[in-house]
Design an enzyme around this catalytic site. Structure first.
Site, mmCIF file in Angstrom:
data_model
loop_
_atom_site.group_PDB
_atom_site.id
_atom_site.type_symbol
_atom_site.label_atom_id
_atom_site.label_comp_id
_atom_site.label_asym_id
_atom_site.label_seq_id
_atom_site.Cartn_x
_atom_site.Cartn_y
_atom_site.Cartn_z
ATOM 1 N N SER A 114 -71.696 -21.555 -64.469
ATOM 2 C CA SER A 114 -71.854 -21.465 -65.919
ATOM 3 C C SER A 114 -73.271 -21.047 -66.294
ATOM 4 O O SER A 114 -74.210 -21.206 -65.510
ATOM 5 C CB SER A 114 -71.535 -22.815 -66.574
ATOM 6 O OG SER A 114 -70.192 -23.171 -66.367
ATOM 7 N N CYS A 149 -66.602 -17.293 -73.736
ATOM 8 C CA CYS A 149 -67.727 -16.533 -74.282
ATOM 9 C C CYS A 149 -68.610 -15.955 -73.182
ATOM 10 O O CYS A 149 -69.325 -14.975 -73.410
ATOM 11 C CB CYS A 149 -68.554 -17.404 -75.223
ATOM 12 S SG CYS A 149 -69.250 -18.881 -74.464
ATOM 13 N N ASN A 150 -68.556 -16.536 -71.985
ATOM 14 C CA ASN A 150 -69.440 -16.084 -70.923
ATOM 15 C C ASN A 150 -68.743 -15.430 -69.745
ATOM 16 O O ASN A 150 -69.397 -15.006 -68.801
ATOM 17 C CB ASN A 150 -70.286 -17.257 -70.409
ATOM 18 C CG ASN A 150 -71.455 -17.560 -71.321
ATOM 19 O OD1 ASN A 150 -72.065 -16.661 -71.875
ATOM 20 N ND2 ASN A 150 -71.740 -18.840 -71.510
ATOM 21 N N GLU A 181 -72.238 -28.017 -67.799
ATOM 22 C CA GLU A 181 -71.545 -28.080 -69.093
ATOM 23 C C GLU A 181 -70.079 -28.443 -68.878
ATOM 24 O O GLU A 181 -69.485 -28.121 -67.851
ATOM 25 C CB GLU A 181 -71.707 -26.755 -69.843
ATOM 26 C CG GLU A 181 -71.186 -25.518 -69.127
ATOM 27 C CD GLU A 181 -69.740 -25.206 -69.463
ATOM 28 O OE1 GLU A 181 -69.193 -25.877 -70.350
ATOM 29 O OE2 GLU A 181 -69.167 -24.310 -68.824
ATOM 30 N N GLN A 196 -61.205 -25.145 -70.537
ATOM 31 C CA GLN A 196 -60.861 -23.738 -70.729
ATOM 32 C C GLN A 196 -59.975 -23.232 -69.591
ATOM 33 O O GLN A 196 -59.050 -22.445 -69.818
ATOM 34 C CB GLN A 196 -62.140 -22.906 -70.831
ATOM 35 C CG GLN A 196 -62.909 -23.164 -72.125
ATOM 36 C CD GLN A 196 -64.324 -22.598 -72.098
ATOM 37 O OE1 GLN A 196 -64.928 -22.448 -71.029
ATOM 38 N NE2 GLN A 196 -64.859 -22.284 -73.263
ATOM 39 N N GLN A 235 -67.264 -27.795 -70.937
ATOM 40 C CA GLN A 235 -66.172 -27.080 -71.603
ATOM 41 C C GLN A 235 -65.313 -26.264 -70.652
ATOM 42 O O GLN A 235 -64.125 -26.070 -70.892
ATOM 43 C CB GLN A 235 -66.747 -26.152 -72.677
ATOM 44 C CG GLN A 235 -67.140 -26.861 -73.953
ATOM 45 C CD GLN A 235 -67.527 -25.860 -75.034
ATOM 46 O OE1 GLN A 235 -68.510 -25.147 -74.902
ATOM 47 N NE2 GLN A 235 -66.757 -25.807 -76.085
ATOM 48 N N ALA A 257 -67.219 -23.760 -88.787
ATOM 49 C CA ALA A 257 -66.909 -25.189 -88.842
ATOM 50 C C ALA A 257 -66.031 -25.632 -87.686
ATOM 51 O O ALA A 257 -65.338 -26.639 -87.779
ATOM 52 C CB ALA A 257 -66.232 -25.529 -90.173
ATOM 53 N N GLY A 258 -66.086 -24.899 -86.587
ATOM 54 C CA GLY A 258 -65.289 -25.249 -85.420
ATOM 55 C C GLY A 258 -65.995 -26.247 -84.526
ATOM 56 O O GLY A 258 -66.973 -26.892 -84.911
#
Length: 434
Positions: A107, A50-51, A112, A118, A114, A188-189
């Site tokens: 980030s 997303c970033n 973070e 990824q 995640q 709902a992920g």
């Protein structure tokens, strides 16, 4: 050969640009397969989150490859070519950037967790599509190890916030208290589950969850004593909400002025806060123009992250030292890689000649015992190693220097090496031993 990264991220491009370059796993695989047919890039890995969207490459000719990749990505993203969004780093700077990304130092929210998973996922896709070899395999495995080391040896992830927790903190900053707030989570992920957990931890009593797949909405709502809302009724519930947090995988706006606006007419002066943590975005920014509605997207979260910034800055300095150490170690390991093909060819040719001569010797000495044969074989191996030692040391010493190409050519000319990689089977060059 040159190692390079071409990319854009939250520092160089706003969310409305990044979302155009946000590719699904299937799209990433498709892009890599397309690059596989481009001879100028023998190795590549595409990281899309997303970033950030970053293409790590091993390039034959950077002057041709970089403009080609820029045009390709811009075309696939449906965006007119905008060079100012992209950054291009090569060599050591590329490796340093990758290590900083893997360590979450680059980030939106430092610390973070995640990004490492990824990177692992992007690397696996590249391997599955045959787009990694010695160089990227070495560098990506090292990057993953560096990311783990930074998280183990520093406290950079200590009390860290995530995008989801930052969204909840933003809601608290606006409302002050979540205990009486009417909260709707759309999606709902994994991100939605993290958000719901933070909401409950921060005092929210009841949350509503809506998703296109109602079973998934129910499953998430049950974990937090929430209420699942059928997707068809989501807009009606949205009109009653104080806060809506969206995190779906939809490729288009889910909430717009057209589908949500008419339902907000009876709210009077009651404000509605829309916090959009999805990329591509779920919420049409035009909703910001409606009275009483405030829209925040993922770029707005940067102002509310990490209350312990000084502490994290100190830990980031420690992480940078670790990265510097790992880069030095990697450079030493990679230093001879570009010279390696010539070194391998020289070794293979010498071994071919040794075996040829040895075979003829054993034919002329048929009464040798197995032990005598073993000793002679070992002696010729030692002679081969001694003969090759100085040439190998010389090639290793010039690897990565301005003398490298000259030495390569000199070795190929001196030892009649076949640069095409064919077997050294031309027996006319091998003098008979009688």
């Amino acid at each position: 050969m040159q190692l390079a990264v071409l990319g854009l991220n939250h520092k160089t491009a706003p969310v409305e640009i990044r979302e155009r370059f946000n590719f699904t796993n299937d799209r990433v695989a498709s892009i890599l397969r397309r690059l596989r047919n481009y001879d100028n890039i023998p190795e590549a890995m595409l990281l899309s989150t997303c970033n950030r969207t970053e293409l790590y490459m091993v390039i034959e000719n950077p002057h041709e490859a970089i403009p080609f990749v820029k045009r390709l990505l811009a075309h696939l993203a449906g965006e007119h070519y905008k060079g100012e969004y992209f950054y291009n780093l090569t060599g050591t700077l590329c490796v340093q950037h990758l290590f900083r990304v893997a360590s979450s130092l680059d980030s939106l929210i430092i610390g973070e967790g995640q990004i490492l998973s990824q990177i692992k996922n992007a690397y696996q896709i590249a391997r599955n599509n045959g787009m990694t070899d010695t160089i990227l395999n070495t560098i990506m495995n090292k990057a993953i190890a560096v990311g783990k080391r930074v998280r183990t040896e520093t406290k950079i992830a200590f009390s860290s916030v995530s995008v989801s927790s930052a969204a909840v903190d933003l809601a608290i900053n606006i409302l002050g208290d979540l205990t009486t707030a009417n909260i709707l989570v759309v999606g709902a992920g994994h991100m939605s589950e993290l958000t719901a957990r933070h909401l409950i931890d921060k005092g929210a009593k009841t949350i509503f969850v809506s998703n296109r797949n109602f079973d998934h909405a129910q499953e998430l709502a049950e974990k937090f004593n929430g209420t699942a809302i059928p997707y068809q009724q989501m807009f009606k519930q949205a009109a009653q909400a104080d806060i809506i947090i969206t995190s779906t995988g939809a490729p288009h706006y889910v909430l717009t002025a057209e589908n949500l606006g008419p339902l907000l007419t009876n709210r009077k002066a009651r404000p509605l806060i829309l916090i959009d943590i999805a990329v591509p975005r779920d919420v049409d920014p035009a909703l910001n123009d409606m009275q009483g509605v405030t829209v925040y997207n993922i770029d707005d979260l940067e102002n509310v992250v990490d209350v312990n910034k000084n502490f994290r800055t100190h830990e980031a300095k420690v992480a940078e030292q670790i990265i510097a150490e790992e880069i030095a170690a990697l450079k030493e390991r990679l230093r001879y890689y570009t010279m390696r093909p010539v070194m391998v060819q020289l070794h293979d040719k010498m071994n071919f000649l040794r075996q040829k001569v040895l075979k003829k010797a054993f034919i002329k000495l048929p009464n040798l015992t197995d032990e005598e044969r073993r000793i002679i074989d070992l002696m010729t191996q030692r002679l081969e190693h001694k003969f090759l030692r100085e040439p190998m040391k010389a090639m290793n010493a010039v690897a990565g220097t301005s003398e490298e190409e000259r030495y390569k050519q000199m070795m190929c000319d001196l030892f009649l090496l076949n640069e095409s990689g064919e077997e050294f089977g031309d027996e006319s060059r091998i003098e008979d031993w009688d």
